[in-house]
Design an enzyme around this catalytic site. Structure first.
Site, PDB file in Angstrom:
ATOM      1  N   LYS A  50     -21.690  -2.570 -20.189  1.00  0.00           N
ATOM      2  CA  LYS A  50     -20.430  -2.124 -19.569  1.00  0.00           C
ATOM      3  C   LYS A  50     -19.279  -3.136 -19.687  1.00  0.00           C
ATOM      4  CE  LYS A  50     -22.056   1.020 -15.981  1.00  0.00           C
ATOM      5  NZ  LYS A  50     -21.884   1.341 -14.560  1.00  0.00           N
ATOM      6  N   ASN A 105     -17.406   2.516 -18.521  1.00  0.00           N
ATOM      7  CA  ASN A 105     -18.632   3.327 -18.625  1.00  0.00           C
ATOM      8  C   ASN A 105     -18.433   4.611 -19.422  1.00  0.00           C
ATOM      9  OD1 ASN A 105     -17.194   4.802 -16.709  1.00  0.00           O
ATOM     10  ND2 ASN A 105     -19.061   5.547 -15.766  1.00  0.00           N
ATOM     11  N   GLY A 161     -22.637  -7.070  -1.158  1.00  0.00           N
ATOM     12  CA  GLY A 161     -22.872  -7.416  -2.555  1.00  0.00           C
ATOM     13  C   GLY A 161     -21.558  -7.742  -3.250  1.00  0.00           C
TER      14      GLY A 161
HETATM   15  P1  ATR Z   1     -24.940  -4.925 -10.414  1.00  0.00           P
HETATM   16  O1  ATR Z   1     -24.137  -5.027 -11.668  1.00  0.00           O
HETATM   17  O2  ATR Z   1     -25.992  -3.847 -10.453  1.00  0.00           O
HETATM   18  O3  ATR Z   1     -24.123  -4.874  -9.185  1.00  0.00           O
HETATM   19  P2  ATR Z   1     -25.431  -7.754 -10.282  1.00  0.00           P
HETATM   20  O4  ATR Z   1     -24.122  -7.965 -10.895  1.00  0.00           O
HETATM   21  O5  ATR Z   1     -26.596  -8.544 -10.772  1.00  0.00           O
HETATM   22  O6  ATR Z   1     -25.869  -6.238 -10.387  1.00  0.00           O
HETATM   23  O7  ATR Z   1     -25.264  -7.943  -8.693  1.00  0.00           O
HETATM   24  C1  ATR Z   1     -26.337  -7.927  -7.878  1.00  0.00           C
HETATM   25  C2  ATR Z   1     -25.892  -8.090  -6.406  1.00  0.00           C
HETATM   26  O8  ATR Z   1     -27.056  -8.028  -5.600  1.00  0.00           O
HETATM   27  C3  ATR Z   1     -25.247  -9.411  -6.110  1.00  0.00           C
HETATM   28  O9  ATR Z   1     -24.314  -9.261  -5.072  1.00  0.00           O
HETATM   29  C4  ATR Z   1     -26.450 -10.253  -5.651  1.00  0.00           C
HETATM   30  O10 ATR Z   1     -26.126 -11.345  -4.831  1.00  0.00           O
HETATM   31  P3  ATR Z   1     -25.791 -12.780  -5.506  1.00  0.00           P
HETATM   32  O11 ATR Z   1     -24.367 -12.690  -5.957  1.00  0.00           O
HETATM   33  O12 ATR Z   1     -25.989 -13.762  -4.420  1.00  0.00           O
HETATM   34  O13 ATR Z   1     -26.750 -12.954  -6.640  1.00  0.00           O
HETATM   35  C5  ATR Z   1     -27.175  -9.228  -4.837  1.00  0.00           C
HETATM   36  N1  ATR Z   1     -28.588  -9.565  -4.661  1.00  0.00           N
HETATM   37  C6  ATR Z   1     -29.558  -9.526  -5.588  1.00  0.00           C
HETATM   38  N2  ATR Z   1     -30.744  -9.897  -5.056  1.00  0.00           N
HETATM   39  C7  ATR Z   1     -30.506 -10.170  -3.756  1.00  0.00           C
HETATM   40  C8  ATR Z   1     -31.333 -10.582  -2.661  1.00  0.00           C
HETATM   41  N3  ATR Z   1     -32.648 -10.795  -2.804  1.00  0.00           N
HETATM   42  N4  ATR Z   1     -30.734 -10.772  -1.458  1.00  0.00           N
HETATM   43  C9  ATR Z   1     -29.426 -10.572  -1.300  1.00  0.00           C
HETATM   44  N5  ATR Z   1     -28.598 -10.161  -2.284  1.00  0.00           N
HETATM   45  C10 ATR Z   1     -29.126  -9.961  -3.498  1.00  0.00           C
END
Ligand code: ATR
Length: 286
Positions: free
Chosen positions: A70, A91, A130
């Site tokens: 993307k 997308n 997030g």
């Molecule tokens: P996407 O594109 O699907 O949104 P991403 O860019 O990898 O995926 O984002 C994942 C989100 O999930 C992020 O906000 C991540 O928090 P971090 O910025 O701290 O990495 C959050 N996330 C993933 N695993 C997590 C966990 N175990 N606890 C809390 N937040 C989590």
């Protein structure tokens, strides 16, 4: 029946086997009795450029783009719409004689899913859980709809800060950032939008925020649609919130992509029937 005049559409991603987009688009094409078809294409990261060039040479009229392409697909386009450039992700591609033009219909999809569920963002206090790719689309939607306050909560605070900066570059909006350990000051959270993959397999028994914070939420939205109700939605519901999962967001981003390709709106009754069919299909498949 496919013939010499069939127009081809598709979705590119890696992995691609689990995509629901072919179901959505082929159903629309079938209902409209159009001579079009929609196929999934498995495209690996290092072949994205070749795939886009090839698709353009083949005059594939429209493509959806999913993970992990993307963001990187942007360098292969002749231009993109405002939401795509604000979110930093595309997308949907539409064929033009000069090359593909990009759109972001995730912002629209989330917006429409809130609208059909009578959820108002304008003037609301919104908690965004997030700060990844999906959160960027949600943040742009919130800002463009004129929320009162956007509270971004993320495990990594620097990412929440980056997202806040991005949103403020494009919109005049009040943004606060929080680590997971700090409870936002607002007395009431009108809408909370959960954008992480926590709640989805293999994290079905987890949620990012505390139960305590859930009690402040009036409307809880999760972009996950499998499981139908994540732990976050279950807890928020138990505390009295209205809940919405991510299925309609997925559905309406697809509808918008189709409308971009067709250059006309899809009849509302067709959309309604199709959404019911998608829900039934998912019940059978999941
Ligand atoms: P996407 O594109 O699907 O949104 P991403 O860019 O990898 O995926 O984002 C994942 C989100 O999930 C992020 O906000 C991540 O928090 P971090 O910025 O701290 O990495 C959050 N996330 C993933 N695993 C997590 C966990 N175990 N606890 C809390 N937040 C989590």
């Amino acid at each position: 029946m496919l013939d010499g005049k069939t127009k081809v559409y598709g979705v590119i991603g890696d992995p691609i086997e689990h995509t629901l987009s072919p179901f959505i688009h082929n159903k629309i094409m079938e209902k409209l009795k159009e001579n079009k078809t929609y196929v999934p294409y498995h495209v690996e990261r290092n072949q994205l450029g070749d795939a886009i060039k090839g698709a353009w040479s083949l005059k594939i009229d429209g493509l959806n783009v999913t993970v992990p392409h993307k963001e990187t697909v942007r360098q292969h386009l002749i231009g993109m719409d405002d939401f795509a450039s604000q979110v930093g992700a595309v997308n949907t591609l539409k064929y033009t004689k000069e090359g593909y033009y990009g759109y972001n219909t995730d912002v629209y999809g989330l917006g429409r899913s809130l609208e059909v569920n009578d959820i108002e963002l304008k003037g609301s206090n919104v908690l965004l859980i997030g700060a990844g790719g999906a959160a960027r689309a949600a943040a742009v939607l919130c800002a463009s709809k004129g929320v009162k306050k956007l509270m971004i909560m993320n495990r990594t605070l620097s990412k929440a800060e980056e997202l806040a900066c991005m949103v403020k570059t494009y919109y005049e909006v009040d943004v606060e950032i929080y680590p997971l350990s700090v409870k936002p000051l607002a007395k009431r959270i009108d809408v909370a939008i959960q954008t992480t993959s926590i709640g989805m397999h293999p994290y079905e028994d987890q949620m990012v925020i505390t139960e305590d914070l859930c009690a402040k939420i009036q409307v809880a939205v999760d972009i996950i649609y499998n499981p139908k109700e994540t732990l976050f939605l279950k807890v928020a519901k138990k505390k009295g919130a209205k809940v919405v999962n991510g299925l309609e967001m997925l559905f309406y981003q697809g509808i918008k992509a189709f409308e971009i390709w067709a250059e006309e709106e899809l009849p509302r009754d067709l959309q309604k029937n199709l959404l019911e069919e998608l829900k039934e299909y998912l019940e059978r498949r999941l």
